[in-house]
Design a protein around this motif. Structure first.
Motif, mmCIF file in Angstrom:
data_model
loop_
_atom_site.group_PDB
_atom_site.id
_atom_site.type_symbol
_atom_site.label_atom_id
_atom_site.label_comp_id
_atom_site.label_asym_id
_atom_site.label_seq_id
_atom_site.Cartn_x
_atom_site.Cartn_y
_atom_site.Cartn_z
ATOM 1 N N TYR A 57 -9.190 -1.573 6.157
ATOM 2 C CA TYR A 57 -8.474 -0.781 6.853
ATOM 3 C C TYR A 57 -9.674 -0.120 7.857
ATOM 4 O O TYR A 57 -10.910 -0.182 7.616
ATOM 5 C CB TYR A 57 -8.356 0.419 5.971
ATOM 6 C CG TYR A 57 -7.027 0.292 5.235
ATOM 7 C CD1 TYR A 57 -5.994 0.560 5.560
ATOM 8 C CD2 TYR A 57 -7.548 -0.215 3.825
ATOM 9 C CE1 TYR A 57 -4.833 0.141 4.364
ATOM 10 C CE2 TYR A 57 -6.436 -0.606 2.891
ATOM 11 C CZ TYR A 57 -5.060 -0.518 3.281
ATOM 12 O OH TYR A 57 -4.141 -0.613 2.260
ATOM 13 N N LYS A 101 -5.624 2.185 9.947
ATOM 14 C CA LYS A 101 -4.579 0.982 9.938
ATOM 15 C C LYS A 101 -5.140 -0.326 9.093
ATOM 16 O O LYS A 101 -6.341 -0.571 9.199
ATOM 17 C CB LYS A 101 -4.550 0.653 11.478
ATOM 18 C CG LYS A 101 -4.171 1.693 12.434
ATOM 19 C CD LYS A 101 -2.605 1.978 11.954
ATOM 20 C CE LYS A 101 -2.225 3.269 12.855
ATOM 21 N NZ LYS A 101 -0.980 3.591 12.736
ATOM 22 N N GLN A 102 -4.297 -0.798 8.603
ATOM 23 C CA GLN A 102 -4.524 -2.297 7.776
ATOM 24 C C GLN A 102 -4.735 -3.195 8.701
ATOM 25 O O GLN A 102 -3.969 -3.612 9.625
ATOM 26 C CB GLN A 102 -3.504 -2.487 6.928
ATOM 27 C CG GLN A 102 -3.688 -3.516 5.539
ATOM 28 C CD GLN A 102 -4.208 -4.666 6.025
ATOM 29 O OE1 GLN A 102 -3.397 -5.272 6.954
ATOM 30 N NE2 GLN A 102 -4.995 -5.540 5.344
ATOM 31 N N VAL A 103 -6.029 -3.633 8.673
ATOM 32 C CA VAL A 103 -6.455 -4.864 9.896
ATOM 33 C C VAL A 103 -6.808 -6.200 9.078
ATOM 34 O O VAL A 103 -7.670 -6.791 9.450
ATOM 35 C CB VAL A 103 -7.683 -4.290 10.607
ATOM 36 C CG1 VAL A 103 -7.147 -3.284 11.235
ATOM 37 C CG2 VAL A 103 -8.706 -3.928 9.589
ATOM 38 N N GLN A 120 -5.756 9.022 2.130
ATOM 39 C CA GLN A 120 -5.962 9.156 3.533
ATOM 40 C C GLN A 120 -6.609 10.392 3.811
ATOM 41 O O GLN A 120 -6.148 11.461 3.299
ATOM 42 C CB GLN A 120 -5.056 8.561 4.224
ATOM 43 C CG GLN A 120 -5.286 8.570 5.661
ATOM 44 C CD GLN A 120 -3.739 8.210 6.572
ATOM 45 O OE1 GLN A 120 -3.479 7.000 6.313
ATOM 46 N NE2 GLN A 120 -3.396 9.031 7.322
#
Length: 793
Positions: A273, A277-279, A63
């Motif tokens: 992502y 954030k994981q979407v 990240q």
């Protein structure tokens, strides 16, 4: 009891054949598509789950914050796996994988005259211990321990050597980046199944990659490979992620990456992502099609409910007599549910035959390799689907019909008629709401795909082919391109080190400095090595300055940037600005208009063209329009002459671009079929109800005709109530469809606006279909001889 239920069910079918045919058609088609979707969902959920160590198999992710946005990537540093295994007791094994298919690169494998171009991976020696790719021969712990070892697939072994046994111990010649290499076949693995996202035909060693082909991969400042970890039992992932967050700092101080792990098999369904954030990901389609399957079954069940309750008057005396002689409400519920399940069972049998007929076409549409083996697991799932559908279909009629009081039913009085009528109308409205939402979805998905594929991408992708450079070409690339441009039908040709069309951006760098740069902002620039002719070959437009050319002399000291790069850098007068790339002085020669390197899901990336003819490894060729077949033959002949022993493996730039939207096109195709199906089932039910309503009003129609009513007024009389229901459905469906499609479009950086005419068009289609369905029954009744209807009593 069971015999009695079956007897009554058979008699009911014989008495109401039209209702049975409608229910059979609706339920069997609904169940067939639900069964297919069940197989598809189960397959999607099984991807990458076959590894024996699935519960402990994780992937290292990085990240970073770039240009004020949080970015997640799976590219890691070459030495990361060894460092994690050495320093962290929670890690049982770690392995590095460089997947060439993700880099858009194939390698020619040779054994004498036999040669095949295919893709594979470079990996650490623990690969076959961490992953469960079965070896037909060789030891998982030793097949990759020596630098020049190679493990190949069963199919590649048979192509090159004739058999698996003949391949072992043999030398395998391959070419990469212009140099020939020899490796020894130490193992053969089963061909990778469709259940794996990692596709490869060979596994070469990590040592070979880092020592001979990509020495920069040993530096912590470079990223590229993926890193996979086999964690020990009982590791707390939350605590582990917190522990490794700043792990890279130990080896590369001042870097801007933080580390975390995600479960390897989760990547397929949960791979998207957004700003860190994981979407979601493919799980969105899994959920979508699960909901669609459920809705299909509900729509088919609604037909059963409506037709059962509509014909309630024909069973009033049967219910009254049974209650009078002591039958309990529970027994009546069992009877009606039994009848429903019996019809559903027949429908399920028909559905299985439809699945057998349609599964190949379904596989073609979805790109799957689904099969129906009548296994216990598959049959159990299908049995549960059919049973639930049967109970759902019969639930309302069962509890509704069994609730009548015996005295009233024996007198022929129908209780709760108004309530039952409202329920029926509500169910019809619900059916058409679903149909309308799907029709609107088809319109919008189609328009978005059309927009994505026709939107100007900043260069001319049509009539451009590309291929990797191999073998002798690397000895004199300049001469090769000069000859290539003289091939009959070739308009222009240029060189590049990677294809432009890449979702992950391909090669990129943080290593550029410019006047006024804010050091705290990390910006990742996509970068490509090109020759002097690449920009002209692709028809890119130079907005400011000029492009590379032979007249410049030393092109290597210049860079071309796109508009996004200039904007992010904050350069007011970019042309002529001095910058540093990896510490070397460069000058911005020109600014190219923005172009897409990925689908319209992604924003345009800041891009750098670096003129380095020696660093190109791919040719991009613009060919004469309208003579594609002839030019390709000319290219194939030319390539075999200048590079003997290597086959020409052409790709078409426009097809590669279009392939980015394969998922959306499959979604569109399935949505079309679902829309057709829901309309068909809804209209079947509507036709049945219209037929029953017409039958119930036969004498009324006869009297009206005797009194002078014409066909038009009778059709209007019989149709208006049903058309009102569809009108209500249109009003209710519009906001639902808008909300769902607006959410779907948010996944695209560049998207269409939802136009008002889409809802009007969808409503008009539904209204026309419904009107045609109801009018058929109404016209048939209106033109009938009134004397026959009036003399029945």
């Amino acid at each position: 009891m069971l015999k009695h239920i079956l007897t009554i069910a058979v008699r009911s079918i014989q008495k109401h054949k039209s209702s049975f045919i409608i229910n059979l058609t609706g339920l069997s088609t609904g169940l067939a598509f639900a069964f297919l979707l069940y197989l598809w969902v189960q397959d999607e959920k099984s991807i990458d789950k076959f590894h024996a160590n699935d519960s402990r198999l994780y992937q290292a992710m990085m990240q970073s914050t770039e240009n004020d946005l949080v970015r997640i990537q799976d590219h890691t540093q070459g030495p990361l796996s060894e460092a994690l295994e050495k320093d962290l007791p929670e890690v049982e094994k770690a392995v590095t994988v460089m997947n060439l298919s993700k880099e858009g690169m194939d390698i020619t494998m040779k054994n004498g005259e036999n040669s095949f171009k295919t893709s594979g991976i470079f990996s650490g020696d623990a690969f076959f211990q961490v992953f469960s790719f079965p070896l037909l021969s060789g030891n998982a712990g030793t097949v990759l321990t020596e630098k020049n070892n190679v493990v190949i697939s069963e199919s590649l072994a048979r192509k090159l050597y004739g058999s698996v046994d003949a391949a072992l111990g043999k030398s395998l010649q391959w070419n990469a980046f212009g140099s020939d290499h020899l490796s020894s076949v130490t193992g053969v693995f089963n061909d990778v199944t469709s259940a794996s996202t990692m596709k490869f035909d060979f596994v070469l060693t990590k040592q070979k990659l880092l020592e001979d082909l990509w020495q920069n991969g040993t530096k912590w400042s470079n990223t590229g490979p993926e890193t996979f970890l086999l964690l020990k039992e009982g590791v707390n992932i939350t605590a582990f992620n917190k522990k490794i967050e700043k792990f890279i700092d130990k080896y590369d101080k001042g870097n801007h990456f933080s580390l975390f792990v995600r479960k390897y098999s989760d990547a397929y369904l949960y791979g998207n992502y957004e700003n860190g954030k994981q979407v979601g990901g493919r799980i969105t389609n899994v959920r979508l099609f699960t909901v669609i399957a459920i809705l299909l079954l509900i729509i088919a069940s609604i037909n059963f409910m409506n037709l059962s309750t509509a014909k309630v008057s024909g069973r009033l005396k049967e219910i009254g007599i049974k209650k009078t002689i002591g039958s309990s409400r529970r027994n009546l519920v069992y009877q009606f549910l039994g009848e429903s399940i019996f019809v559903t069972a027949i429908s399920a049998g028909v559905a299985l035959m439809l699945v057998a007929l349609l599964i190949d076409q379904f596989n073609f549409i979805t790109g799957k390799q689904l099969s129906f083996h009548f296994s216990v697991a598959q049959l159990s799932g299908l049995f549960i689907i059919a049973l639930v559908t049967g109970i759902l279909s019969g639930s309302y009629p069962a509890f509704y019909l069994s609730g009548f009081r015996p005295l009233a039913t024996l007198k022929g009085k129908l209780e709760g008629g108004v309530r039952e009528l409202f329920v029926r109308k509500g169910l019809v409205i619900f059916q058409f709401i679903i149909s309308l939402v799907l029709i609107v979805s088809v319109f919008i998905v189609y328009r978005q795909i059309e927009y994505a594929q026709t939107k100007s991408i900043g260069y001319a992708k049509e009539n451009v082919v590309y291929f990797d450079l191999e073998g002798k070409i690397f000895e004199n690339k300049k001469n090769f391109f000069e000859q290539l441009r003289r091939v009959d039908g070739v308009v222009q040709a240029g060189g590049i080190n990677q294809t432009l069309i890449r979702e992950d951006g391909g090669s990129s760098t943080y290593g550029i400095e410019w006047p006024g740069k804010i050091q705290s902002k990390n910006i990742d620039f996509v970068i490509r090595n090109v020759d002097e002719n690449l920009v002209q070959t692709l028809g890119m437009q130079v907005k400011e300055g000029k492009s590379f050319s032979d007249s410049l002399g030393s092109n290597s000291s210049y860079l071309l940037l796109n508009e996004t790069a200039v904007k992010i850098m904050g350069l007011k007068e970019p042309v002529g600005t001095k910058v540093k790339l990896w510490g070397e002085d460069k000058t911005i020669l020109g600014v190219v208009k923005d172009f897409h390197t990925a689908s319209v899901h992604q924003p345009i990336s800041p891009f750098i063209f670096k003129c380095d003819p020696d660093g190109v490894s791919m040719a991009m060729v613009r060919i004469q329009a309208g003579a594609e077949r002839k030019v390709i033959d000319n290219l194939t002949s030319f390539y075999s002459k200048v590079n003997p022993g290597y086959g020409l493996n052409l790709g078409f730039l426009d097809e590669t671009f279009k392939a980015q939207y394969l998922s959306e096109e499959r979604t569109l195709t399935l949505a079309k079929y679902f829309a057709y199906l829901t309309i068909l089932i809804s209209c079947l039910g509507l036709s049945g109800l219209a037929a029953y309503d017409t039958e119930r009003r036969t004498k009324e129609i006869g009297i009206r005709k005797v009194l002078g009513a014409d066909i038009k007024s009778l059709v209007t009389l019989l149709s208006k109530d049903f058309i009102k229901l569809v009108g209500i459905a249109i009003v209710l469906a519009a906001p639902v469809a808008y909300y769902l499609m607006d959410r779907w479009l948010q996944d695209f950086e560049y998207r269409i606006d939802i136009s008002w005419w889409v809802f009007i068009a969808a409503g008009a289609i539904a209204l026309t279909i419904a009107l045609a369905t109801v009018s058929f029954q109404a016209i048939k009744a209106a033109i009938a001889n009134p004397a026959k209807s009036l003399k029945t009593e």
